[in-house]
Structure formats: C-alpha cells, structure tokens
Design an enzyme around this catalytic site. Structure first.
Site, PDB file in Angstrom:
ATOM      1  N   CYS A  86       0.837  -1.201   0.000  1.00 10.38           N
ATOM      2  CA  CYS A  86       0.000   0.000   0.000  1.00 10.38           C
ATOM      3  C   CYS A  86       0.882   1.265   0.000  1.00 10.38           C
ATOM      4  O   CYS A  86       1.485   1.577  -1.005  1.00 10.38           O
ATOM      5  CB  CYS A  86      -0.980  -0.041   1.168  1.00 10.38           C
ATOM      6  SG  CYS A  86      -2.390   1.094   0.990  1.00 10.38           S
ATOM      7  N   HIS A 203      -3.323  -5.702   1.223  1.00  5.46           N
ATOM      8  CA  HIS A 203      -2.640  -5.870   2.513  1.00  5.46           C
ATOM      9  C   HIS A 203      -2.567  -7.342   2.913  1.00  5.46           C
ATOM     10  O   HIS A 203      -3.477  -7.855   3.575  1.00  5.46           O
ATOM     11  CB  HIS A 203      -3.396  -5.102   3.603  1.00  5.46           C
ATOM     12  CG  HIS A 203      -3.233  -3.630   3.561  1.00  5.46           C
ATOM     13  ND1 HIS A 203      -2.300  -2.966   4.333  1.00  5.46           N
ATOM     14  CD2 HIS A 203      -3.878  -2.675   2.844  1.00  5.46           C
ATOM     15  CE1 HIS A 203      -2.391  -1.660   4.101  1.00  5.46           C
ATOM     16  NE2 HIS A 203      -3.332  -1.463   3.198  1.00  5.46           N
ATOM     17  N   GLU A 205      -0.864  -8.682   5.228  1.00  2.42           N
ATOM     18  CA  GLU A 205      -0.807  -8.825   6.691  1.00  2.42           C
ATOM     19  C   GLU A 205      -2.191  -8.770   7.324  1.00  2.42           C
ATOM     20  O   GLU A 205      -2.366  -9.186   8.481  1.00  2.42           O
ATOM     21  CB  GLU A 205       0.110  -7.741   7.290  1.00  2.42           C
ATOM     22  CG  GLU A 205      -0.498  -6.379   7.503  1.00  2.42           C
ATOM     23  CD  GLU A 205      -0.693  -5.543   6.244  1.00  2.42           C
ATOM     24  OE1 GLU A 205      -1.214  -4.421   6.345  1.00  2.42           O
ATOM     25  OE2 GLU A 205      -0.306  -6.026   5.140  1.00  2.42           O
TER      26      GLU A 205
END
Length: 229
Positions: A86, A203, A205
């Site tokens: 990002c 993302h 994560e």
C-alpha cells in the site's frame, strides 16, 4: 530468516506486519526507524501501509527521501528482498525502485474492502506458493491506488513477467467492474526487473488469520520465506 519492518512517521500498519511475521510466521523480525541506514542484518525489508509523513505532497514522496529509503535502495541493488504494501508500494514508485506511479482512485473515494486478485506470475520470490491464475482474497484500503505506467514500459513489464497481481472477480475474470481504483489493466502488484522488489496495494498482513475472513495473504508472506530457504 530476518525481516525488518520500516517505521516512518505516519506508518500505521507497521505493528500489524511485525506481529504477523513474529507470531504467525514465527520468523525473526525487527522494526526499522526511518533514520536508520544499516540493514546488513536483514534478508527482507517490508515497507508497510499507512500515511508516511501525512501523505504531504504525494503519498510516499517524503518517505522516499529519508535515510532509510536510501539504504533500502542499496539493499535492493545487492539482491535483498523488498516488499512494499500500500503506502510502501507508493514509496517504492516515488523512490524509483519500481516503475510507474500511484494516482488517486478514479472515483475520488477511499476504498476499503476485501478484494479478489489473480496471480499472473507464480515464478517470483513473492508468489512461489501460488499457482498461475490462482484467485486470492486480500483486503485493500487506499485512496491513491490507481496504478499508471506508460505503454512502452508496460509492454516491457508484461514481456518480463513483472505484472504479478491483477484485480479480478471471484472467478478470476479481469473486468472493469472488478477494478476498484482505475489501475491500468487492473494491475494490483508488480516487481522490478530482477524480481527482488515487489509492490502491491492489497494488505497481505490483514489476511493472515482465519478470524479476519481470509488467510490468503500467507501465500505471499510464506513465498518470501520459501524463496530465501
């Protein structure tokens, strides 16, 4: 394997990323201050999401001129793995570690949702646990995720297998409706020519535990570990 997670003023996904690497992947990891320049103890540097330096001027612009990003350039030149997520992707383009630019979303709105992605190249350090054409579900959260690159450079990237992820529908179809931000040819993630630097807007994560609705981010994160080993 030793990971480093960059911390710029305004980063807000640094501790999320750190926790996933430490507690889920069970890998060695440390946080890296934006003023640091010694990355010699690391094997992979992660530039996390957030709003580095408040996104002043353009997202990633100020972070691209910090001592840490200068060190990341040297680290990448020596073959170290770098992944920008990002805002980290925005930093990598602003630092010219990746081609192209991230512009405001075509509809002018911040978008935050689960997004389907099609793996275009599984022969990279970041996707070796995937299959070509595999559909992943990984969240996005951005206002400036509209990837653009000139046609000549894009052709070279296509020929070199640098287009790694594209926005798609749940069946893997690349359509205009499946494009959440207007990115050219639905591009969601790319690498450099050597394929040791990877930038993506989604993302991973935030997709590493079933309680979050998807663990598909682990395909990407575990690929890095496999590539190192």
């Amino acid at each position: 394997m030793k990971f480093g997670v960059a911390v710029y003023p305004g980063s807000n996904c640094d501790y999320d990323t750190y926790r996933v690497i430490r507690d889920i992947l069970k890998e060695d990891v440390r946080l890296i201050d934006y003023r640091e320049t010694d990355l010699s103890d690391l094997d992979c540097v992660v530039l996390p999401g957030g709003f580095s330096f408040g996104d002043y001027l353009r997202p990633g612009t100020l972070a691209a001129h910090t001592p840490l990003t200068g060190a990341v350039k040297e680290f990448a030149d020596k073959g170290g793995f770098v992944i920008g997520i990002c805002n980290g992707f925005q930093i990598l383009t602003e630092a010219h570690l990746l081609p192209g630019a991230l512009m405001p979303n075509i509809h002018g709105k911040f978008v935050c949702k689960h997004q389907y992605l099609r793996v275009e190249n599984s022969d990279t350090p970041f996707t070796n646990q995937c299959e070509d054409g595999q559909v992943l579900k990984i969240p996005i959260a951005h206002h400036d995720g509209n990837y653009f690159v000139d046609e000549e450079t894009l052709r070279k990237m296509e020929d070199n297998g640098q287009i790694i992820l594209r926005y798609c529908d749940e069946f893997g179809n690349i359509t205009e409706d499946a494009n959440p931000n207007g990115s050219i040819r639905n591009i969601a993630g790319i690498t450099n020519e050597k394929k040791n630097v990877f930038g993506l807007m989604p993302h991973p994560e935030r997709a590493a535990e079933s309680i979050l609705g998807t663990e598909d981010g682990l395909y990407i994160l575990k690929s890095i570990i496999e590539a190192y080993s």
